[in-house]
Design an enzyme around this catalytic site. Structure first.
Site, mmCIF file in Angstrom:
data_model
loop_
_atom_site.group_PDB
_atom_site.id
_atom_site.type_symbol
_atom_site.label_atom_id
_atom_site.label_comp_id
_atom_site.label_asym_id
_atom_site.label_seq_id
_atom_site.Cartn_x
_atom_site.Cartn_y
_atom_site.Cartn_z
ATOM 1 N N GLY A 110 0.779 -1.229 0.000
ATOM 2 C CA GLY A 110 0.000 0.000 0.000
ATOM 3 C C GLY A 110 0.809 1.278 0.000
ATOM 4 C CE LYS A 111 6.808 0.133 -0.850
ATOM 5 N NZ LYS A 111 6.209 -1.204 -1.037
ATOM 6 C CD GLU A 156 8.986 0.847 -5.948
ATOM 7 O OE1 GLU A 156 9.779 0.330 -6.752
ATOM 8 O OE2 GLU A 156 7.993 0.259 -5.496
#
Length: 704
Positions: A9-10, A137
């Site tokens: 869930g990031k 990311e």
């Protein structure tokens, strides 16, 4: 830093912070989000770019502009402030320099490497100096030097007062964070495996694959992509291909797989190869995850192992899920599993660690140990390479600079590599180069009217042929030259054949007689005429798409046309379509190549089976197009897109004398042809005749 295993869930948290889930999501939102005391979902375009900068996970789908400067300057066009265009260009150059892309202002974002595109979108996020910067990311495709460079930039921004929220799998960066929030349970901090023993090199004849003195240059590139690369791959090896962003890793993998044809040198393949490109979505075409893993064994007549393979690649419980509905990391693991199921002797994997935590990467390589005799994978992660490679091939500037066992690798030891020259720093141009974008639109309009005005086969075939040749000569079209030429020939041939077979008007002259079947000359000529109209319009549109940067086209579409401006949203939609239609064609070819590599050729199927499979191949292309549209909409939203607000173009349009000359010549040709056709139409309708115009009538009848 926001950490956690893949799928915990990031990314959802990051999207909530930016307000994207609230505006673009399909779920239910409960609770509140406040950024600088305000609801991020309610911020207008200008306030948004000043408050929040965002870098999404799918960077390739977030790029719209035709130049790096245009991409970075997009947010400033929405909020130029009082500094003016000159200061905006300086801020763009400064943002590019901060992320290590000085001198990239005029480069096309689609021609730089994936890692360089990641740096580009980071520059686009920080150029407006937001209060909060959210990055999902952003380091997944950056080399170690690029990672350190970007982390230093983020640290400096934080020290200057910017709040930085970083979603990342690389837990080696924990020391750079002021605070760490962990989601979704335990995260493996590092790889725990036994050191691997290098394979003793045997004679070249025992190599499964050999590349010998490979040279390659991308279309339109200023420098060669590969220079004299030689490489042998043997059974039992796990070879890591490493190097900086833009070093040539993906290019080399493309040449080894056969997707790219080298300009010199040769590749000797003594075993079966299978590859997973950097965009793994394009090898997933089955309706469910289980079907994806079973496709290759079923085609080869082997027993299906879908359930077992799902567990092996960390995809338990996802058997019935559509592949394109999985998370980014899950899609990549599924693509590797589906490709490995071909039982190929050599697996070629591009950026296999992207979007994966250490635990999932461990399962991925463990799974491949029992399947593939030899694996060549590209990576930027030293921990991943040290844990799973037996050999490291270091490439910089398109050349192999080190090829050694993992224990003796200079790259693993962090020794300095060769200096690679970067482009000299240049400020973004204050005036556009080449033909004005408005002129290019006008020329497409002239061609569209000409194909309607002209009736003769000779001028239409000449016009279509000239435009096709001009399209094929453009460097950006080089990879598609053969396909485009074949497509144009098929359109012309099929239309001429059908028209000549069913031509019923008189007079008609037999062209070819095959027993009772006759092909008529007039029908064939009529078919060539009609197909030339279509080919001319398609070729002119293709030339516009490949030669006009999207930001230039958008500015041209927004310029007054017949005294009115196109609505901004409509102009943006047209510009995006022109930008991405060629990409869709390329992706379609990649999906078909992936299918061919994992199954029987088309000629070994019944026609109905072949047709069904071809239709099924639309699945990943449509899914990619939908995902690209959604990501592009979110990217525009995050960068302050507001269709009602005025914008300051980074490089204003500039009409030159040369543009006036070209437009005058084009309009002269169009008006002359239209006038002659009009005079001839009056003559044939018995409305007006003049004996002095008899040569004109004859010319129009025989030519136009």
């Amino acid at each position: 830093m926001l950490a956690g295993p893949t799928g915990c869930g990031k990314s959802t948290v990051a999207r909530m912070v930016v307000g994207l889930s609230q505006r673009h999501g399909h779920g239910r939102v409960e609770g509140e989000v406040r950024v600088a005391g305000r609801d991020p979902a309610s911020l207008g375009g200008r306030d948004r770019v000043r408050t929040i900068g965002f870098v999404g996970q799918e960077v390739d789908d977030c790029v719209l502009a035709g130049t790096c400067a245009g991409e970075v300057g997009f947010a400033l066009e929405a909020d130029p402030g009082t500094e003016g265009a000159v200061s905006v260009r300086e801020r763009v150059a400064n943002a590019l320099e901060r992320v290590g892309l000085a001198g990239f202002e005029d480069r096309d974002p689609l021609t730089i490497s994936g890692g360089e595109r990641q740096r580009l979108v980071i520059a686009a996020a920080i150029v407006a100096r937001p209060q909060v910067l959210v990055l999902d990311e952003p380091l997944s495709q950056l080399d170690p030097a690029g990672t350190q460079e970007v982390v230093r930039v983020l640290r400096r921004l934080a020290d200057e007062g910017v709040t930085v929220l970083l979603v990342e799998h690389r837990l080696g960066l924990l020391g750079d964070a002021d605070r760490v929030v962990q989601l979704g349970g335990h995260v493996a901090p590092e790889f725990h495996v036994e050191p691997r023993r290098a394979v003793e090199p045997g004679p070249p004849r025992n190599a499964l694959l050999s590349a010998i003195d490979i040279h390659f240059r991308h279309a339109g590139a200023r420098e060669a992509g590969l220079v004299g690369v030689s490489l042998d791959l043997r059974a039992g090896e796990r070879v890591a291909l490493v190097g900086g962003n833009g070093a040539g890793k993906s290019t080399l993998l493309g040449v080894l797989s056969g997707a790219l044809v080298p300009s010199a040198g040769r590749v000797e393949r003594r075993a079966r190869l299978a590859s997973v490109p950097q965009n793994a979505d394009l090898v997933l075409f089955s309706p469910t995850a289980a079907d994806e893993l079973d496709y290759a064994p079923r085609e080869a007549g082997l027993p299906a192992e879908g359930a077992r393979s799902l567990a092996r690649f960390g995809l338990d419980g996802l058997a019935a899920r559509p592949p394109q509905a999985l998370s980014r990391g899950q899609r990549l693991r599924l693509a590797v599993g589906a490709t490995a199921a071909t039982r190929a002797d050599v697996l070629l994997l591009d950026e296999v660690g992207s979007g994966q935590d250490a635990g999932n990467l461990g399962r991925l390589f463990d799974a491949m140990d029992g399947i593939a005799p030899c694996v060549l994978f590209s990576s930027h992660d030293p921990a991943l390479v040290a844990a799973w490679a037996t050999r490291v091939v270091w490439i910089e500037g398109g050349r192999v600079v080190d090829d050694a066992p993992v224990g003796a690798s200079r790259w693993i030891a962090n020794e300095p590599g060769p200096a690679v020259a970067r482009p000299a720093a240049t400020a973004p141009p204050s005036r556009p180069t080449g033909l004005d974008a408005r002129l290019r639109l006008a020329l497409v309009a002239v061609v569209s009217v000409l194909v309607i005005v002209l009736e003769g086969a000779a001028p239409l075939i000449t016009l279509a042929g000239g435009l096709v040749v001009a399209s094929l000569l453009h460097p950006a079209v080089r990879p598609w030259r053969r396909s485009l030429l074949v497509s144009a020939a098929l359109v012309a041939w099929s239309t001429a054949l059908s028209q000549s077979l069913f031509w019923s008007e008189w007079p008609r002259t037999p062209l070819v007689e095959l027993g009772p079947v006759r092909f008529w000359r007039e029908g064939a000529l009529h078919g060539l005429t009609q197909s030339s109209r279509f080919i001319a319009m398609a070729a002119s549109g293709l030339l516009l798409a490949v030669s006009t940067p999207t930001d230039r086209l958008l500015t041209a579409l927004r310029s007054p046309l017949a005294g009115r401006r196109l609505p901004y949203a409509l102009a943006m939609m047209i510009a995006a379509m022109v930008r991405f239609v060629p990409l869709v064609a390329t992706e379609w070819a990649q999906v078909r190549a992936a299918r061919a590599a994992r199954g029987r050729p088309a000629w070994r199927r019944w026609p109905t089976q072949w047709l069904g499979l071809e239709i099924a191949l639309l699945r990943p292309v449509v899914a990619r197009s939908i995902r690209r549209a959604r990501m592009l909409a979110e990217s525009l939203d995050a960068r302050g897109f507001d269709p009602t607000a005025a914008r300051l173009p980074l490089v204003p349009l500039a009409w030159r004398t040369r543009d006036s000359v070209v437009l005058t010549a084009a309009l002269a040709v169009l008006l002359t042809a239209a006038s002659l056709r009009g005079v001839y139409a009056l003559y044939t309708a018995d409305l007006w005749y003049h004996s002095a115009l008899r040569p004109v009538y004859a010319f129009v009848r025989g030519w136009l």
